[in-house]
Design an enzyme around this catalytic site. Structure first.
Site, PDB file in Angstrom:
ATOM      1  N   HIS A  49      -7.684  -2.636   9.753  1.00 42.63           N
ATOM      2  CA  HIS A  49      -8.772  -3.236   9.515  1.00 42.63           C
ATOM      3  C   HIS A  49      -9.754  -3.170  11.559  1.00 42.63           C
ATOM      4  CE1 HIS A  49      -6.361  -5.665   6.424  1.00 42.63           C
ATOM      5  NE2 HIS A  49      -6.598  -4.530   6.331  1.00 42.63           N
ATOM      6  N   GLU A  83       0.484  -0.873  -0.420  1.00 44.29           N
ATOM      7  CA  GLU A  83       0.020   0.141  -0.050  1.00 44.29           C
ATOM      8  C   GLU A  83       1.107   1.477  -0.117  1.00 44.29           C
ATOM      9  OE1 GLU A  83      -3.147   0.004  -0.481  1.00 44.29           O
ATOM     10  OE2 GLU A  83      -3.934  -2.621   0.349  1.00 44.29           O
ATOM     11  N   HIS A  86      -2.528   2.188   8.494  1.00 38.87           N
ATOM     12  CA  HIS A  86      -3.556   1.995   7.984  1.00 38.87           C
ATOM     13  C   HIS A  86      -3.875   0.132   8.860  1.00 38.87           C
ATOM     14  CE1 HIS A  86      -6.667  -0.373   5.103  1.00 38.87           C
ATOM     15  NE2 HIS A  86      -5.345  -1.605   4.611  1.00 38.87           N
ATOM     16  N   HIS A 120     -13.295  -2.722   4.242  1.00 38.59           N
ATOM     17  CA  HIS A 120     -11.589  -3.296   3.818  1.00 38.59           C
ATOM     18  C   HIS A 120     -11.055  -2.681   5.015  1.00 38.59           C
ATOM     19  CE1 HIS A 120      -7.578  -3.267   1.821  1.00 38.59           C
ATOM     20  NE2 HIS A 120      -7.539  -3.195   3.736  1.00 38.59           N
ATOM     21  N   GLU A 176     -17.778  12.588  22.440  1.00 36.30           N
ATOM     22  CA  GLU A 176     -16.426  13.659  22.389  1.00 36.30           C
ATOM     23  C   GLU A 176     -15.736  13.188  20.077  1.00 36.30           C
ATOM     24  OE1 GLU A 176     -13.247  12.559  25.064  1.00 36.30           O
ATOM     25  OE2 GLU A 176     -13.794  14.191  26.082  1.00 36.30           O
TER      26      GLU A 176
HETATM   27  O1  2HA Z   1      -0.606  -4.637   3.890  1.00 33.86           O
HETATM   28  O2  2HA Z   1      -3.268  -4.076   5.221  1.00 33.86           O
HETATM   29  O3  2HA Z   1      -4.742  -2.915   2.399  1.00 33.86           O
HETATM   30  C1  2HA Z   1      -1.912  -5.889   4.273  1.00 33.86           C
HETATM   31  C2  2HA Z   1      -2.987  -4.660   3.867  1.00 33.86           C
HETATM   32  C3  2HA Z   1      -3.664  -4.454   2.393  1.00 33.86           C
HETATM   33 ZN    ZN Z   2      -5.301  -4.030   4.211  1.00 34.68          ZN
END
Ligand code: 2HA
Ligand code: ZN
Length: 272
Positions: A142, A117, A140, A211, A170
């Protein structure tokens, strides 16, 4: 004599935050990635900046970042393992004069490279730096409840932000700029990188539909805190969304909060 890189505050921060995110269950397997813009003079205390271990093409142009140094999680690497073996799971790269090559200064010890990414990360850094020169971190992840919410809530950024703001008092103070939302897109591509960066000019948080999420900030704590607050709000949403709503934080109350704490908020995301 250079200092021990494993004692560098930025390496310690990367180890701590990846371990924490793994512990929270947000970064299963190789899920998630982080890039952190470093200060050249500070890195120079630990590494010989003229010693390039390898050159790795990035596949896109990042001219505004030429000479900039980042510590970045590795592709296919697990957040779970960063703390135990930072030199394999992390790398320190510098963007070469051509804007399209990463010079490896440390890490990716097993011959690996930066996260798939990287386009979304570097393009987001460029976008955030253009509106906030103090931005340093792009993250990033999840997060579980945020991801669950993606399946049951409209992926409209005004509506999504409004719902999150309603879930904890908040929220509007922590992310008054709201949350940008992208539809499901193929990850790891320049296209999703460009779309993310476009949103990053306006938002420090961008949801990747079904995602995960991107966050950006001046420090690791700020960036982590943004994602953590969204995840907490999403958790409250998921705990309450299939029950009758008896109470809520009203829009007038959100305005009072934003005004009391002196934050500039997305008025167009409220129904005033
Ligand atoms: O690198 O989360 O979006 C693994 C991820 C890809
Ligand atoms: Zn990801």
């Amino acid at each position: 004599m250079k200092k021990d890189i494993l004692q560098a505050p930025f390496v310690k921060e990367m180890r701590a935050v990846t371990a924490n995110m793994y512990r929270l269950g947000w970064d299963e397997r190789n899920g998630g990635n982080i890039s952190y813009l470093l200060d050249e003079a500070e890195v120079g205390q630990y590494l010989d900046l003229s010693h390039v271990l390898r050159e790795i093409p990035t596949g896109f142009s990042a001219k505004p970042l030429v000479g900039k140094i980042f510590i970045v999680t590795g592709t296919g690497k697990y957040f779970k393992n960063v703390d135990g073996d930072p030199e394999t799971n992390l790398g320190i790269i510098r963007i070469k004069e051509d804007g399209e090559t990463a010079q490896l200064l440390w890490g990716y010890k097993d011959g690996g490279k930066f996260t798939s990414e990287l386009p979304a990360h570097l393009m987001s850094h460029m976008a955030r730096l253009s509106v906030d020169p103090a931005n340093r971190v792009v993250m990033h992840s999840h997060p579980t409840n945020l991801l669950a919410m993606n399946y049951v809530h409209e992926l409209d950024e005004a509506k999504f932000t409004h719902t999150l703001w309603e879930m904890c008092t908040e929220c509007i103070v922590v992310f008054p700029d709201g949350v940008g939302v992208l539809p499901w897109m193929l990850c790891g591509t320049n296209e999703i990188g460009e779309a993310t960066a476009q949103k990053m000019k306006e938002f420090r948080l961008v949801v990747w539909g079904m995602h995960g999420i991107y966050g950006a900030g001046k420090t690791m704590d700020e960036t982590f805190g943004l994602i953590e607050t969204v995840e907490k709000a999403a958790q409250i949403y998921m705990l309450t969304c299939n029950r009758p709503r008896v109470n809520t934080i009203r829009d007038e109350e959100m305005v009072r909060l934003a005004e009391f704490f002196g934050v500039k908020y997305r008025k167009d995301f409220l129904h005033l």
